[in-house]
Design an enzyme around this catalytic site. Structure first.
Site, PDB file in Angstrom:
ATOM      1  N   GLY A 138     -25.558  11.091  30.315  1.00 21.75           N
ATOM      2  CA  GLY A 138     -24.537  10.478  29.457  1.00 21.75           C
ATOM      3  C   GLY A 138     -23.149  11.074  29.497  1.00 21.75           C
ATOM      4  N   ARG A 170     -23.571  -0.988  33.968  1.00 23.23           N
ATOM      5  CA  ARG A 170     -24.957  -1.435  34.131  1.00 23.23           C
ATOM      6  C   ARG A 170     -25.044  -2.918  34.492  1.00 23.23           C
ATOM      7  NH1 ARG A 170     -28.279   2.078  29.501  1.00 23.23           N
ATOM      8  NH2 ARG A 170     -28.445   3.944  30.810  1.00 23.23           N
ATOM      9  N   LYS A 211     -25.971  22.481  24.161  1.00 23.67           N
ATOM     10  CA  LYS A 211     -27.115  23.284  23.737  1.00 23.67           C
ATOM     11  C   LYS A 211     -28.106  23.594  24.842  1.00 23.67           C
ATOM     12  CE  LYS A 211     -27.336  22.311  18.870  1.00 23.67           C
ATOM     13  NZ  LYS A 211     -28.176  21.814  17.797  1.00 23.67           N
ATOM     14  N   GLY A 271     -31.174   9.585  29.881  1.00 27.57           N
ATOM     15  CA  GLY A 271     -32.444  10.283  29.707  1.00 27.57           C
ATOM     16  C   GLY A 271     -33.278  10.344  30.975  1.00 27.57           C
TER      17      GLY A 271
HETATM   18  C1  3PG Z   1     -30.886   4.179  28.135  1.00 26.93           C
HETATM   19  O1  3PG Z   1     -29.945   3.566  27.653  1.00 26.93           O
HETATM   20  O2  3PG Z   1     -30.899   5.425  28.262  1.00 26.93           O
HETATM   21  C2  3PG Z   1     -32.050   3.407  28.644  1.00 26.93           C
HETATM   22  O3  3PG Z   1     -31.780   2.053  28.628  1.00 26.93           O
HETATM   23  C3  3PG Z   1     -33.299   3.724  27.860  1.00 26.93           C
HETATM   24  O4  3PG Z   1     -33.152   3.395  26.516  1.00 26.93           O
HETATM   25  P1  3PG Z   1     -34.099   4.096  25.433  1.00 26.93           P
HETATM   26  O5  3PG Z   1     -33.648   5.533  25.366  1.00 26.93           O
HETATM   27  O6  3PG Z   1     -33.874   3.353  24.145  1.00 26.93           O
HETATM   28  O7  3PG Z   1     -35.502   3.996  25.932  1.00 26.93           O
HETATM   29 MG    MG Z   2     -31.734   6.953  25.943  1.00 25.01          MG
END
Ligand code: 3PG
Ligand code: MG
Length: 396
Positions: free
Chosen positions: A354, A40, A197, A377
Site C-alpha cells: 500500500g 486496478r 512498525k 496484503g
Molecule cells: C485489497 O484491496 O487488498 C484486496 O482487494 C483484498 O481485499 P481484502 O483485504 O478486503 O481481502
Molecule cells: Mg487488504
C-alpha cells in the site's frame, strides 16, 4: 514460489461462444462514487480484451469492500461499471444476479460485471456449494487478481478446482516479476523494508534475511532496531518490547550472511508536523525530547551506494514519514536512485504494498521501476514466503 507452473491464456484454446468466469480485483479506492485511482481498472484490460476479442463471454467476478456476506448498497459494484467501461473502451453490462438463461442469451464477446461476490455468505467461507453453483455459469475460470490471491474464497480459490483454470495476463506478469525478484533472482539482492512498525512486518524481515544479501531497514521500524542495539531514540516511535525480537533478526541475518543497514544519521524534530524546525544528527545524538522522522543524508548516500552494487531490489515501505514534509527526503532520494539504476539496466526493481506505491508516486518514479505490484496484503504475504491460496490453486 518457485518457477511458474500454471496455465496462462496461451493455453486456453478456442473460447468463442464459451463463458469465462474471470476473477479481477476491482476493490478500487472511491470517494463520493468516483474512482480515485484507476490502476486496478487498467490492470484488467489485457485479459478482458483478449478474451472478448476471441469471442468469449467475459463474466467478471470481483469483491468490493467487506460487506460480510450480505447485501449492502454502499458496497455495490455498480458504480464501478461505467469507469471500467471507459478504461476498457467497451460496453460493460451489469448483472446483479447471474442466471444461466441470461448468460446463454449474451452475444459472444460481451463483457458483464457480476455484483460483489462478498454479498454471498459463502464467498469468504469458500463454501463448496456456492463454488459449485457459480462454476455452473462458466466453461472456464481465469484468475487475474493477484492482489486478492492471499484470500481462499470461492472466487479466488474454490472455482479453480472446478473448472479448467488459467492465470490472466496481469496475474502472469505479476508472478513472473515476483519470481525474478525473489524466486530465482540475480544476486546481489537488496530488500528495502520500511514503514512504521516492526510488529506488522516481523515475518517479512525474518524471510528477507534468509533470502537477500542486503537488508535496508528504514521508517519507524528502524528505531526499534536502533534501540535494541542500545541507541537512545528519544521520543521516536519505537516498539521497545520488541528489542529481543529485533536482536534475533539481526543474529539470523548475520548467520545467513545478510548485511543489515540501519541509518547512522537521522533527521529529528521535537514535533511531528509539516515543516517544523529539524536537526540532522548522528543516531547517538538524538535528544530526549526529539523524534526520528527520516533517514539522514549521509546514510542515504551510503544506501544509494549499496543499491549500486546490487542486481535486484525488492522494496516495501517508506524510509521516513514521507507524507509530512520535509520527511520525504530519504524515500524520494533512494527511490530516484533505484529508478535511475533501473533505467540504466543495472537493476531489476520490484515494489509493492500500500504505502509503497504511494511513496513511489510521491517520488515520481513509480513508472520507472521494473515492476510495481497492484497488491497490498498479497504482496506482503508473498514477501513473507507464505503460499498464496489463489496462486496455489492455479498450480494444482
Ligand atoms: C485489497 O484491496 O487488498 C484486496 O482487494 C483484498 O481485499 P481484502 O483485504 O478486503 O481481502
Ligand atoms: Mg487488504
Amino acid at each position: 514460489m518457485t518457477g511458474n507452473t500454471f496455465k496462462t491464456l496461451d493455453d486456453i484454446g478456442d473460447v468463442a461462444g464459451k463463458a469465462g468466469l474471470v476473477r479481477v480485483d476491482l476493490n478500487v479506492p472511491m470517494a463520493d462514487g468516483v474512482v480515485t485511482d484507476d490502476t486496478r481498472l487498467k490492470a484488467v484490460i489485457p485479459t478482458v480484451i483478449e478474451l472478448a476479442d476471441k469471442g468469449a463471454k467475459v463474466l467478471l467476478l470481483a469483491h468490493f469492500g467487506r460487506p460480510k456476506g450480505e447485501y449492502k448498497p454502499e458496497f455495490s459494484l455498480e458504480p464501478v461499471v461505467a469507469p471500467l467501461a471507459e478504461v476498457l473502451g467497451r460496453e460493460v453490462a451489469f448483472m446483479p444476479r447471474p442466471s444461466s438463461d441470461a448468460i446463454a442469451a449474451l452475444p459472444d464477446g460481451s463483457i458483464v460485471m457480476i455484483e460483489n461476490s462478498r454479498f454471498a455468505a459463502g464467498e469468504e467461507k469458500n463454501d463448496p456449494g456456492m463454488a459449485k453453483m457459480i462454476a455452473a455459469f462458466g466453461d472456464f475460470y481465469v484468475n487475474d487478481a493477484f492482489s486478492a490471491a492471499h484470500r481462499a474464497h470461492v472466487t479466488t480459490e474454490g472455482l479453480a478446482h472446478l473448472l479448467p483454470s488459467y492465470a490472466g495476463r496481469s496475474m502472469e506478469r505479476e508472478l513472473n516479476a515476483l519470481n525474478r525478484a525473489l524466486g530465482n533472482p540475480e544476486h546481489p539482492v537488496v530488500a528495502v523494508v520500511g514503514g512504521a512498525k516492526v510488529s506488522s512486518k516481523l515475518d517479512v524481515l525474518r524471510q528477507m534475511v534468509e533470502k537477500v544479501d542486503h537488508l535496508i531497514i528504514g521508517g519507524g521500524m528502524a528505531n526499534t532496531f536502533l534501540a535494541a542495539r542500545g541507541v537512545d531514540v528519544g521520543k521516536s516511535l519505537c516498539e521497545h518490547d520488541l528489542a529481543d525480537t529485533a536482536n534475533e533478526i539481526l543474529e539470523a541475518a548475520e548467520k545467513a550472511d545478510c548485511t543489515v543497514h540501519l541509518p547512522y544519521d537521522v533527521v529529528v524534530s521535537k514535533e511531528f508536523a509539516p515543516n517544523p524546525p529539524t536537526r540532522t544528527v548522528n543516531v547517538h545524538e538524538v535528544a530526549a525530547d526529539e523524534m526520528i522522522l527520516d533517514v539522514g543524508p549521509a546514510a542515504v548516500e551510503a544506501l544509494s551506494d549499496v543499491l549500486k552494487t546490487c542486481k535486484t531490489l525488492v522494496w516495501n515501505g517508506p524510509m521516513g514519514a514521507f507524507e509530512t514534509p520535509p520527511f520525504d527526503m530519504a524515500t524520494v532520494a533512494l527511490a530516484r536512485t533505484a529508478a535511475a539504476l533501473t533505467k540504466e539496466g543495472q537493476l531489476l526493481s520490484v515494489a509493492g504494498g500500500g504505502d509503497t506505491v504511494a511513496a513511489l508516486n510521491h517520488a515520481g518514479v513509480a513508472d520507472e521501476f521494473s515492476f510495481v505490484s497492484t497488491a497490498g496484503g498479497a504482496f506482503l504475504e508473498w514477501m513473507e514466503g507464505k503460499p498464496l491460496p489463489g496462486v496455489e490453486a492455479l498450480q494444482s
